[in-house]
Design an enzyme around this catalytic site. Sequence first.
Site, PDB file in Angstrom:
ATOM      1  N   ASP A  35       0.825  -1.208   0.000  1.00  0.00           N
ATOM      2  CA  ASP A  35       0.000   0.000   0.000  1.00  0.00           C
ATOM      3  C   ASP A  35       0.863   1.263   0.000  1.00  0.00           C
ATOM      4  O   ASP A  35       1.418   1.644   1.038  1.00  0.00           O
ATOM      5  CB  ASP A  35      -0.902  -0.032   1.250  1.00  0.00           C
ATOM      6  N   ASP A 219      -1.795   5.733  -5.124  1.00  0.00           N
ATOM      7  CA  ASP A 219      -2.065   4.894  -3.966  1.00  0.00           C
ATOM      8  C   ASP A 219      -2.527   3.498  -4.372  1.00  0.00           C
ATOM      9  O   ASP A 219      -3.684   3.300  -4.737  1.00  0.00           O
ATOM     10  CB  ASP A 219      -3.129   5.588  -3.104  1.00  0.00           C
TER      11      ASP A 219
HETATM   12  C1  LIG Z   1     -10.158   6.734  -0.493  1.00  0.00           C
HETATM   13  S1  LIG Z   1      -9.272   6.165   0.851  1.00  0.00           S
HETATM   14  C2  LIG Z   1     -10.065   4.685   0.999  1.00  0.00           C
HETATM   15  C3  LIG Z   1      -9.117   3.533   0.830  1.00  0.00           C
HETATM   16  N1  LIG Z   1      -9.841   2.277   0.912  1.00  0.00           N
HETATM   17  C4  LIG Z   1     -10.241   1.650  -0.186  1.00  0.00           C
HETATM   18  O1  LIG Z   1     -10.020   2.027  -1.314  1.00  0.00           O
HETATM   19  C5  LIG Z   1     -10.957   0.337   0.079  1.00  0.00           C
HETATM   20  C6  LIG Z   1      -9.962  -0.793  -0.062  1.00  0.00           C
HETATM   21  C7  LIG Z   1     -10.492  -2.104   0.394  1.00  0.00           C
HETATM   22  C8  LIG Z   1     -11.755  -2.214   0.980  1.00  0.00           C
HETATM   23  C9  LIG Z   1     -12.205  -3.465   1.390  1.00  0.00           C
HETATM   24  C10 LIG Z   1     -11.406  -4.579   1.214  1.00  0.00           C
HETATM   25  C11 LIG Z   1     -10.170  -4.443   0.635  1.00  0.00           C
HETATM   26  C12 LIG Z   1      -9.718  -3.204   0.224  1.00  0.00           C
HETATM   27  O2  LIG Z   1     -12.007   0.148  -0.890  1.00  0.00           O
HETATM   28  C13 LIG Z   1     -13.028   1.057  -0.848  1.00  0.00           C
HETATM   29  O3  LIG Z   1     -13.104   1.908   0.006  1.00  0.00           O
HETATM   30  N2  LIG Z   1     -13.896   0.958  -1.878  1.00  0.00           N
HETATM   31  C14 LIG Z   1     -13.788  -0.106  -2.862  1.00  0.00           C
HETATM   32  C15 LIG Z   1     -15.111  -0.744  -3.138  1.00  0.00           C
HETATM   33  C16 LIG Z   1     -16.170   0.310  -3.470  1.00  0.00           C
HETATM   34  N3  LIG Z   1     -17.451  -0.342  -3.697  1.00  0.00           N
HETATM   35  C17 LIG Z   1     -16.303   1.293  -2.318  1.00  0.00           C
HETATM   36  C18 LIG Z   1     -14.979   1.948  -2.054  1.00  0.00           C
HETATM   37  C19 LIG Z   1      -8.070   3.521   1.927  1.00  0.00           C
HETATM   38  O4  LIG Z   1      -8.343   3.872   3.037  1.00  0.00           O
HETATM   39  N4  LIG Z   1      -6.882   3.006   1.518  1.00  0.00           N
HETATM   40  C20 LIG Z   1      -5.803   2.798   2.486  1.00  0.00           C
HETATM   41  C21 LIG Z   1      -5.325   1.365   2.445  1.00  0.00           C
HETATM   42  C22 LIG Z   1      -6.487   0.364   2.504  1.00  0.00           C
HETATM   43  C23 LIG Z   1      -7.218   0.371   3.837  1.00  0.00           C
HETATM   44  C24 LIG Z   1      -8.280  -0.701   3.911  1.00  0.00           C
HETATM   45  C25 LIG Z   1      -7.713  -2.076   3.633  1.00  0.00           C
HETATM   46  C26 LIG Z   1      -6.943  -2.133   2.340  1.00  0.00           C
HETATM   47  C27 LIG Z   1      -5.920  -1.022   2.253  1.00  0.00           C
HETATM   48  C28 LIG Z   1      -4.620   3.720   2.127  1.00  0.00           C
HETATM   49  O5  LIG Z   1      -4.135   3.418   0.845  1.00  0.00           O
HETATM   50  C29 LIG Z   1      -5.047   5.153   2.096  1.00  0.00           C
HETATM   51  O6  LIG Z   1      -5.275   5.518   3.421  1.00  0.00           O
HETATM   52  C30 LIG Z   1      -5.630   6.805   3.646  1.00  0.00           C
HETATM   53  C31 LIG Z   1      -5.964   7.653   2.598  1.00  0.00           C
HETATM   54  C32 LIG Z   1      -6.308   8.961   2.901  1.00  0.00           C
HETATM   55  N5  LIG Z   1      -6.329   9.402   4.182  1.00  0.00           N
HETATM   56  C33 LIG Z   1      -6.026   8.576   5.189  1.00  0.00           C
HETATM   57  C34 LIG Z   1      -5.667   7.269   4.937  1.00  0.00           C
END
Ligand SMILES: CSC[C@H](NC(=O)[C@H](Cc1ccccc1)OC(=O)N1CCC(N)CC1)C(=O)N[C@@H](CC1CCCCC1)[C@@H](O)COc1ccncc1
Length: 330
Positions: A35, A219
């Site tokens: 990530d 990202d």
């Molecule tokens: C727009 S930051 C939202 C982003 N998380 C996503 O992209 C998740 C990923 C996911 C979700 C469920 C299972 C597997 C993966 O997926 C969704 O949120 N979605 C996909 C599916 C869709 N239907 C709805 C939207 C996010 O926090 N990433 C962080 C890493 C991420 C965290 C969750 C587990 C996987 C890795 C990171 O790089 C960015 O951290 C920040 C970004 C900005 N300020 C603070 C933190």
Amino acid sequence: DTGSAAAIPINEVDIAYVTPVTIGTPPQTLMLDLDTGSSDLWVFSSLTPSNQVRGQEIYSPTKSSTSKLLSGHTWSIRYGDGSGSRGTVYTDNFTIGGLEVKSQAVQAALEVSSSFTQEQSLDGLVGLGFSALNTVRPSSQLTFFDNARPNLDEEVFTADLKYHATGSYDFGFIDSKKYAGNITYTTVQQSPGYWTHSLSGYSVGSGAFQASQISGISDTGTTLLYLPTAIVTAYYRQVQGAQNSQYYGGYVFPCSSTLPTFTFGIEGARFTIPASYINYTRISPTSTTCYGGLQSSSGLGINIFGDVALKAAFVVFSGTNPPRIGFAIK
Ligand SMILES: CSC[C@H](NC(=O)[C@H](Cc1ccccc1)OC(=O)N1CCC(N)CC1)C(=O)N[C@@H](CC1CCCCC1)[C@@H](O)COc1ccncc1
């Protein structure tokens, strides 16, 4: 040194990609999400309460002869989607694709949020953002890339994420077989710790290119592409029946709609995201309504060039001084 490992989609809509890593002696294999949007390396562990573990592989420091507790150190992280975890810290041998870092800080989870428990194919994360973002206290820890850098043939890692297929992450070298033409680089602003850079503009379908500097973060840990509302509305204006749904929290449209491509600029180069990447997923298995892979960043406070965009290119994350990011057609 160099390393090369697979980036495997964890479901049929590429919600995230995992990479096999080994930790400890004898090696324990876990599937982690590399990530570039965060800088903590954390894993499900033998310390994670069993009611929070559902099918994930765990790291057991007591089964590793090379593990050491980093006493008095803790960590706690909250991601952009509200998920989070916290725990304690060990150091141990850690390898990705044959590249080993001895005494890598491995953050063992004492607690994970429900969305992590539900994601059984994700055993943790490898943060590849800048180490300034690391949450370990009282002393922050270095990322795998920062630890490996002195021994790398080249101070780079590359991401070759693929649509509905297994791609790869390479460390320490740029594989010219993985891209075509030239790599176009642009400078990275590394504060507060993301791979922050600008796009030089965009175009929708066959429309004219709109030159404008759009700052955001590349990202690999974010599934979708989040851009300013003005750009996103211009895109969905071209989609029959598209609407910005409060209920679904973003742009949805009839799955049968024809979507335009979306092109973004890096300096003078142009990268086109196929319409199929933006027809992200049905909102439920039997629905004829689909959710877009391009969404507004207005709620995030930051533009995020996530996997929907990154999988349209071969991406070089260069730890040179100053750091830079490169994109090539593949
Ligand atoms: C727009 S930051 C939202 C982003 N998380 C996503 O992209 C998740 C990923 C996911 C979700 C469920 C299972 C597997 C993966 O997926 C969704 O949120 N979605 C996909 C599916 C869709 N239907 C709805 C939207 C996010 O926090 N990433 C962080 C890493 C991420 C965290 C969750 C587990 C996987 C890795 C990171 O790089 C960015 O951290 C920040 C970004 C900005 N300020 C603070 C933190």
